[in-house]
Design an enzyme around this catalytic site. Structure first.
Site, short mmCIF file in Angstrom:
data_model
loop_
_atom_site.label_atom_id
_atom_site.label_comp_id
_atom_site.label_asym_id
_atom_site.label_seq_id
_atom_site.Cartn_x
_atom_site.Cartn_y
_atom_site.Cartn_z
N CYS A 57 1.03 -1.62 -0.03
CA CYS A 57 -0.12 -0.39 -0.12
C CYS A 57 0.81 1.41 -0.15
O CYS A 57 1.96 1.41 0.47
CB CYS A 57 -1.32 0.08 1.40
SG CYS A 57 -2.46 -1.19 1.65
N ASP A 58 0.26 2.44 -0.19
CA ASP A 58 0.89 3.84 -0.61
C ASP A 58 0.00 4.72 -0.40
O ASP A 58 -1.28 4.54 -1.50
CB ASP A 58 1.79 4.04 -1.49
CG ASP A 58 2.39 5.22 -1.58
OD1 ASP A 58 3.86 4.66 -0.65
OD2 ASP A 58 2.57 5.87 -1.89
N SER A 59 -0.17 5.53 0.71
CA SER A 59 -1.43 7.12 0.95
C SER A 59 -0.94 7.74 0.78
O SER A 59 1.32 7.96 1.27
CB SER A 59 -1.42 6.57 1.95
OG SER A 59 -2.29 5.55 2.06
N GLY A 68 -3.47 4.03 -2.67
CA GLY A 68 -3.12 2.57 -3.86
C GLY A 68 -2.31 1.39 -2.81
O GLY A 68 -1.94 1.34 -2.46
#
Length: 205
Positions: free
Chosen positions: A75-77, A112
């Site tokens: 994940c990436d925020s 994501g």
């Protein structure tokens, strides 16, 4: 079948554990700034998706021999506000400036998600998706912002705020998925797992 979380985020780990999954945690080591620099024309959604995909892919390659039957979730925020896409402030002065700019306003928190499925150590499927949630920020006194930044909490989180920590005092509301704001969307992750043939219930502890 094990779920491997390609993230050091305690928030993401807490969300998964609270939802019945005790994942293996492995950090990818992906250089987020370097990868972002290679994608200058990417939309916000494309960028967080690419970062999540890179993390999941790197960890999948690392653990294939050790955990041959697994689903790796990366994940990436990032926060999209005022036409700018921002990640972790890193420094107190940066966090303070960001809070002064976003106080009383709204922003989009994009997370994501990427899922890679391994079978017998081979990568057999992968899928990527993005969840967007609207954040409505309070307009607290400067002294409160300074006190919050002084705790150190906002320095290493996307956008410089948390929903499930001290930052929650300064969030008036959200429109969307709260688990995604903490770092991993449970509904989106469930759908992505289903796309690679893994029912989320099969991963419950």
């Amino acid at each position: 079948m094990r779920l491997v979380l390609a993230s050091a985020s305690p928030g993401r780990l807490g969300v998964l554990r609270g939802a019945g999954i005790d994942p293996v945690v492995r950090v990818s080591g992906v250089d987020e700034d370097a990868l972002s620099a290679t994608l200058p024309r990417a939309t916000p959604a494309e960028l967080v998706g690419a970062l999540a995909r890179a993390k999941a892919s790197a960890v999948a390659a690392d653990i294939a021999a050790e955990i041959p039957d697994a689903v790796v979730v990366g994940c990436d925020s990032m926060l999209h506000i005022g036409g700018e896409l921002v990640g972790k402030p890193g420094r107190p002065d940066t966090a303070l400036r960001r809070w002064q700019a976003m106080a009383g306003g709204t922003g989009e928190l994009l997370t994501g998600h990427a899922v890679v499925r391994l079978q017998a150590g081979a990568r057999v499927a992968s899928v990527t998706g993005t969840q967007t949630t609207i954040i409505r920020f309070s307009d607290p006194p400067v002294a409160d912002i300074e006190a919050y930044v002084g705790t150190g909490e906002p320095l290493q989180v996307a956008g410089g705020f948390t929903l499930d920590g001290r930052g929650g005092w300064f969030i008036d509301g959200i429109d969307g998925d709260p688990s995604s704001v903490i770092g991993i969307s449970l509904p989106l992750t469930r759908c992505l797992l289903a796309e690679v043939g893994v029912p989320v219930t099969s991963l419950w502890s």
